[in-house]
Structures are given as structure tokens and as C-alpha cells.
Design an enzyme around this catalytic site. Structure first.
Site, PDB file in Angstrom:
ATOM      1  CG  HIS A   1       0.465  -2.360   0.314  1.00  0.00           C
ATOM      2  ND1 HIS A   1       0.488  -3.599  -0.303  1.00  0.00           N
ATOM      3  CD2 HIS A   1      -0.730  -1.808   0.013  1.00  0.00           C
ATOM      4  CE1 HIS A   1      -0.634  -3.762  -0.967  1.00  0.00           C
ATOM      5  NE2 HIS A   1      -1.399  -2.697  -0.793  1.00  0.00           N
TER       6      HIS A   1
ATOM      7  CG  ASP B   1      -6.418   3.656   1.852  1.00  0.00           C
ATOM      8  OD1 ASP B   1      -7.173   3.908   0.895  1.00  0.00           O
ATOM      9  OD2 ASP B   1      -6.409   2.564   2.443  1.00  0.00           O
TER      10      ASP B   1
HETATM   11  C1  SDX Z   1      -5.371  -0.997   1.366  1.00  0.00           C
HETATM   12  O1  SDX Z   1      -3.760  -5.456   0.044  1.00  0.00           O
HETATM   13  C2  SDX Z   1      -4.073  -4.476  -0.737  1.00  0.00           C
HETATM   14  O2  SDX Z   1      -3.747  -4.454  -1.901  1.00  0.00           O
HETATM   15  C3  SDX Z   1      -4.894  -3.369  -0.075  1.00  0.00           C
HETATM   16  C4  SDX Z   1      -5.070  -2.085  -0.895  1.00  0.00           C
HETATM   17  C5  SDX Z   1      -5.955  -2.294  -2.121  1.00  0.00           C
HETATM   18  O3  SDX Z   1      -5.825  -1.535  -3.088  1.00  0.00           O
HETATM   19  O4  SDX Z   1      -6.829  -3.178  -2.057  1.00  0.00           O
HETATM   20  O5  SDX Z   1      -3.823  -1.568  -1.308  1.00  0.00           O
HETATM   21  C6  SDX Z   1      -5.802  -1.010  -0.065  1.00  0.00           C
HETATM   22  O6  SDX Z   1      -5.969  -1.690   2.157  1.00  0.00           O
HETATM   23  C7  SDX Z   1      -4.180  -0.158   1.770  1.00  0.00           C
HETATM   24  C8  SDX Z   1      -3.774  -0.351   3.228  1.00  0.00           C
HETATM   25  C9  SDX Z   1      -4.580   0.592   4.139  1.00  0.00           C
HETATM   26  N1  SDX Z   1      -4.314   0.383   5.521  1.00  0.00           N
HETATM   27  C10 SDX Z   1      -3.591   1.218   6.301  1.00  0.00           C
HETATM   28  O7  SDX Z   1      -3.063   2.222   5.816  1.00  0.00           O
HETATM   29  C11 SDX Z   1      -3.520   0.883   7.745  1.00  0.00           C
HETATM   30  C12 SDX Z   1      -2.100   1.001   8.250  1.00  0.00           C
HETATM   31  N2  SDX Z   1      -1.267  -0.026   7.635  1.00  0.00           N
HETATM   32  C13 SDX Z   1      -1.185  -1.283   8.220  1.00  0.00           C
HETATM   33  O8  SDX Z   1      -1.807  -1.628   9.382  1.00  0.00           O
HETATM   34  C14 SDX Z   1      -0.410  -2.360   7.518  1.00  0.00           C
HETATM   35  O9  SDX Z   1       0.735  -1.814   6.945  1.00  0.00           O
HETATM   36  C15 SDX Z   1      -1.203  -3.161   6.489  1.00  0.00           C
HETATM   37  C16 SDX Z   1      -2.518  -3.662   7.085  1.00  0.00           C
HETATM   38  C17 SDX Z   1      -1.500  -2.337   5.275  1.00  0.00           C
HETATM   39  C18 SDX Z   1      -0.366  -4.392   6.096  1.00  0.00           C
HETATM   40  O10 SDX Z   1      -0.262  -5.251   7.180  1.00  0.00           O
HETATM   41  P1  SDX Z   1       0.741  -6.503   7.246  1.00  0.00           P
HETATM   42  O11 SDX Z   1       1.323  -6.795   5.950  1.00  0.00           O
HETATM   43  O12 SDX Z   1       0.013  -7.573   7.976  1.00  0.00           O
HETATM   44  O13 SDX Z   1       1.909  -5.957   8.145  1.00  0.00           O
HETATM   45  P2  SDX Z   1       1.987  -5.987   9.722  1.00  0.00           P
HETATM   46  O14 SDX Z   1       0.840  -5.274  10.336  1.00  0.00           O
HETATM   47  O15 SDX Z   1       2.196  -7.414  10.177  1.00  0.00           O
HETATM   48  O16 SDX Z   1       3.263  -5.153  10.008  1.00  0.00           O
HETATM   49  C19 SDX Z   1       4.591  -5.667   9.792  1.00  0.00           C
HETATM   50  C20 SDX Z   1       5.537  -4.779  10.532  1.00  0.00           C
HETATM   51  C21 SDX Z   1       5.163  -4.637  12.010  1.00  0.00           C
HETATM   52  O17 SDX Z   1       6.354  -4.322  12.702  1.00  0.00           O
HETATM   53  P3  SDX Z   1       7.080  -5.475  13.576  1.00  0.00           P
HETATM   54  O18 SDX Z   1       6.072  -5.937  14.586  1.00  0.00           O
HETATM   55  O19 SDX Z   1       7.508  -6.536  12.602  1.00  0.00           O
HETATM   56  O20 SDX Z   1       8.248  -4.748  14.194  1.00  0.00           O
HETATM   57  O21 SDX Z   1       5.502  -3.448  10.005  1.00  0.00           O
HETATM   58  C22 SDX Z   1       4.970  -2.540  10.974  1.00  0.00           C
HETATM   59  C23 SDX Z   1       4.276  -3.436  12.020  1.00  0.00           C
HETATM   60  O22 SDX Z   1       4.198  -2.804  13.250  1.00  0.00           O
HETATM   61  N3  SDX Z   1       3.967  -1.713  10.286  1.00  0.00           N
HETATM   62  C24 SDX Z   1       3.667  -0.470  10.662  1.00  0.00           C
HETATM   63  C25 SDX Z   1       2.691  -0.056   9.755  1.00  0.00           C
HETATM   64  N4  SDX Z   1       2.435  -1.027   8.861  1.00  0.00           N
HETATM   65  C26 SDX Z   1       3.231  -2.034   9.195  1.00  0.00           C
HETATM   66  N5  SDX Z   1       4.098   0.282  11.655  1.00  0.00           N
HETATM   67  C27 SDX Z   1       3.553   1.506  11.768  1.00  0.00           C
HETATM   68  N6  SDX Z   1       2.587   1.981  10.924  1.00  0.00           N
HETATM   69  C28 SDX Z   1       2.156   1.232   9.917  1.00  0.00           C
HETATM   70  N7  SDX Z   1       1.205   1.693   9.083  1.00  0.00           N
END
Ligand code: SDX
Length: 392
Positions: free
Chosen positions: A275, A329
Site C-alpha cells: 500500500h 483487499d
Molecule cells: C486499494 O490508495 C488506496 O487507498 C487504495 C485502497 C482504497 O481503499 O482506496 O486502499 C484500495 O487499491 C488497495 C490496493 C490493492 N492492490 C493490490 O493489492 C495490488 C498489489 N499491490 C500493489 O501493486 C502495490 O502495492 C500498490 C499498487 C497497492 C501500491 O503501489 P506503489 O505505492 O506504487 O508501490 P510500487 O508498486 O512502486 O512498489 C514499491 C516497491 C517495489 O519494489 P522495488 O521495485 O522498490 O524493489 O514495493 C514492491 C514493488 O515491487 N511491492 C510489491 C508489492 N507492492 C509493492 N512487491 C510484491 N507484491 C506487492 N503487492
């Protein structure tokens, strides 16, 4: 004569452009009094009230009122709001007919986006500075969105939609419209708590989308339709559906470690984890897990829950050091599955709840509006010479 600027393209006195932040990470894009998140401690509040208290003590409609109007309603305000919502639950037969022409294999979020937008055709009068208009639009959207979600569910199965039941409260009525059965009171109460937990979450992508759309002074149906489209993506609300698919794919607890290690090695995003705001477990995931356990105690266990907990434990070891933990989620789908709700309705249910937050932000945006129009950093070519087709 003006002083020469150090930056050749910037007139003197103009502040330097802020650095580019992909995804606007950490960039405040609005001021808001609706929702507060402490992402390091895992604390979430709506209008100053802890979400834990609201989920255990309030109702979704009371919480929606709080979000939109900023204070808890009095008994008479709540009574009036509930009655108004109840009176506006039905949707026009024209909307139902329109839904009958949608492909039955289409995703319910697409059906919802279209039907929400279509409300603008029926209620085209726009009076954004009139509190009665705002009240009416809020009531109408909160009342009709669940009816439209339930209607498409039956229509795509070749059945006629069920009319709302006036004697049933909001959450129970939705479950009734979906299944044609009056739900167990505990199931209805837990579903209502799920709606509270999903009702608002500051400037997430769909709410940002709602505020941008609102800032153009368009109608509230367009605001909600644009937000529904944004919520649908798998990085946002759509993740709740993908979590169950992921758990089904993993299959058994003994496969969790190998599956997760491979997914991380392949740089896959683990659905329901991570998140932008939270560096600890999402407080909503903690409550949803408790709600899931209440359901299992009452209606029987779901082995997929054991699998989810194993994945959470292994992921805490692999991803926890990066601040990646279960988000809202991760456990919601297990609750909905126990309630007998099909997987592709999980995100529309998120939308039913989040419409309260979107409308709160719509109203707040109108209160101090300035159209959103950020800048960009142009990275394309310039000064090219157009060539006639025959020379290309
Ligand atoms: C919701 O924003 C809100 O408030 C949303 C929400 C709401 O109530 O409205 O809370 C609802 O949308 C929840 C999120 C649902 N999505 C997912 O579960 C999908 C999986 N999660 C992600 O793709 C991710 O964590 C996000 C989209 C939620 C956040 O993305 P960010 O902040 O842009 O983070 P990022 O993708 O740039 O990741 C940063 C780092 C990366 O590693 P590095 O490249 O720096 O080494 O963290 C890692 C990412 O690879 N990472 C993950 C990960 N989430 C972040 N690695 C593996 N699995 C994951 N889920």
C-alpha cells in the site's frame, strides 16, 4: 528591467518546478477534512472517528452521512436519510432494459460504470450550489448503485431483477436482491461492517479521479462513473477479485513458500499486499479478518482462509522488511465468498461502499473548487517538419 533568471526558460520570481514524482507519491493534491491515515501506526479515521469504532458500532448509512456532511447525524436526521435512501432504491425500467442489452459475459464493473453514468440522463438538472440538489444526488446514488449491481447479476443469469424490499435495511436488502433470500442477521451485519470499512480512504486513485472530474463542475453521476472506472483496475479495487484467483492458483498450504518465492523472483505483484500509505498491515485487513472468523464460526470454516493466513505469514518474512503487508483487499474476498457472493461482484461491492467517500469528496471539492490542471514535463521531439504522405 527584470532580473535575469538562473533558469533560462523561467521568468524571474517564478518558483522552480517541483521535482517529478511518478504516481504523485507524497505530493499533496488537495486539502481534506474527511479521512486521516497514519500509515506507520496503521490507524484510520473518518471525520475524526476511528474506523474500528464505526465498523463495530455504526451502520453504513450513518457512516455515509458522517462522511458527506461531516458530523454524526441526529436521530431524526438519520431517520430521514434512511427513509429517503429507501424511497429511491428503485431504478427505472429503462435502465434495467439497457442492462438487458449488455453482454452477459461482460464484467459487472463495466455494467456498473455504464449504468451509473446513465443516471445523468435521467437526472440532468444540475444545481451544484443548491444544498437540496446535493442531498438529492447523494441519496439517489447511494440508493441506486446497489440496486444496479444486483440487477445486472440477475439479468446476466437470464432472470428478472428483484425489486428492493422496503422492510429490509440497506445491507440486508442488497443481499436479498442478489440471492432472493432474506439474509441471516449476522451475515447482514457483517456485510454492513464491510461497507463501512470500504467507504472512504483519502486520496486513493478512484477518489482522486472523482475529485478531478468534480473539479470540472460536471454532474455527480459522471463523477461516480469516472471513479467506478478507476476503481476497477487490478492495482486498486480490482485486486480483491484477483486475491481469490491467486489463492486458488496456489492451491494448498504446502505450496505457499515455493509459489511466493517464485512470484517474488519473477517480480510479480502479490495481490492484496502492499500500500502506498501503509507500511504496516492495513487496519481494515485486521478487522476484515475478524469478520471472516465470525462468519466461519457461525457458518462453517473455509480452508482457503488457512491458505491465506499461511501466505500472510510467509510474506511477512519475505516482504515485511520492505513494509509490504496485507491491504484491505486481502481478506475481503474471503468474507464475500462465505456470504455466497460471486468473485466478480467483489469490486462492485467495493464501489457500493466507496460511493459514500466519492460523494463526500465531490461535496468538499465543490466547497473550494479550482479545476485540476497539473503540469507535465514534455519529453517528446520538437521542431519537426511535416512531410506529405507521398514522402513518408
Ligand atoms: C486499494 O490508495 C488506496 O487507498 C487504495 C485502497 C482504497 O481503499 O482506496 O486502499 C484500495 O487499491 C488497495 C490496493 C490493492 N492492490 C493490490 O493489492 C495490488 C498489489 N499491490 C500493489 O501493486 C502495490 O502495492 C500498490 C499498487 C497497492 C501500491 O503501489 P506503489 O505505492 O506504487 O508501490 P510500487 O508498486 O512502486 O512498489 C514499491 C516497491 C517495489 O519494489 P522495488 O521495485 O522498490 O524493489 O514495493 C514492491 C514493488 O515491487 N511491492 C510489491 C508489492 N507492492 C509493492 N512487491 C510484491 N507484491 C506487492 N503487492
Amino acid at each position: 528591467m527584470a532580473e535575469a533568471s538562473l533558469d533560462a526558460g523561467t521568468p524571474a520570481g517564478t518558483p522552480a518546478a517541483p521535482p517529478f514524482r511518478p504516481g504523485l507519491e507524497g505530493v499533496p493534491a488537495t486539502q481534506s477534512a474527511i479521512c486521516d491515515i497514519d500509515g506507520r501506526k496503521g490507524i484510520l479515521s473518518y471525520r475524526g472517528y476511528a474506523v474500528d469504532d464505526l465498523a463495530s458500532q455504526s451502520s453504513f448509512l450513518e457512516t455515509a452521512y458522517l462522511l458527506v456532511w461531516g458530523t454524526l447525524p441526529t436521530a431524526s436526521q438519520l431517520e430521514e436519510f434512511q427513509q429517503e435512501v429507501q424511497m429511491h432504491r428503485r431504478v427505472s425500467f429503462r435502465i434495467r432494459d439497457m442492462m438487458k442489452s449488455f453482454p452477459s459475459a461482460g464484467h459487472p464493473m463495466d455494467a456498473l460504470q455504464s449504468s451509473a453514468a446513465s443516471l445523468g440522463l435521467f437526472y440532468s438538472r444540475r444545481a451544484l450550489d443548491n444544498p437540496e440538489y446535493i442531498y438529492g444526488a447523494v441519496v439517489r446514488l447511494i440508493a441506486k448503485i446497489p440496486t444496479m449491481v444486483a440487477a445486472f447479476q440477475l439479468i446476466r443469469k437470464g432472470q428478472d431483477p428483484i425489486q428492493p424490499r422496503d422492510d429490509l435495511p440497506y445491507a440486508a436488502n442488497f443481499l436479498y436482491m442478489l440471492t432472493e433470500r432474506e439474509p441471516d442477521p449476522l451475515a447482514a451485519r457483517i456485510f454492513d461492517a464491510c461497507l463501512i470499512l470500504h467507504a472512504e480512504h483519502s486520496l486513493n486513485a478512484s477518489t482522486f479521479s472523482a475529485r478531478v472530474t468534480a473539479s470540472t463542475l460536471t454532474d455527480p453521476y459522471a463523477v461516480v462513473a469516472s471513479a467506478v472506472g478507476t476503481l476497477a483496475g487490478p492495482l486498486h479495487g480490482g485486486a480483491n477479485e484477483d486475491v481469490l484467483e491467486m489463492l486458488e492458483l496456489i492451491g494448498t498450504e504446502d505450496r505457499v513458500e515455493a509459489w511466493l518465492d517464485q512470484a517474488i523472483a519473477e517480480k510479480q505483484k502479490i495481490m492484496g499486499f502492499g500500500h502506498r500509505e501503509y507500511k504496516v498491515k492495513d487496519p481494515r485487513a485486521v478487522i476484515l479478518q475478524q469478520l471472516a472468523e465470525q462468519l466461519f464460526d457461525q457458518f462453517g470454516h473455509d480452508p482457503m482462509y488457512d491458505l491465506a493466513r499461511k501466505l500472510e505469514a510467509v510474506a511477512a518474512d519475505r516482504l515485511g522488511p520492505k513494509g509490504i503487508y496485507p491491504n484491505v483487499d486481502f481478506y475481503s474476498g474471503l468474507v464475500y465468498r462465505k456470504l455466497g457472493i460471486p468473485e466478480d461482484l467483489f469490486t462492485p461491492i467495493f464501489a457500493i461502499a466507496r460511493v459514500a467517500g466519492w460523494l463526500a469528496h465531490w461535496k468538499e471539492q465543490l466547497g473550494a473548487n479550482r479545476i485540476y490542471r497539473p503540469s507535465q514535463i514534455y519529453t517528446g521531439p520538437s521542431g519537426l517538419t511535416w512531410q506529405p504522405l507521398s514522402e513518408r
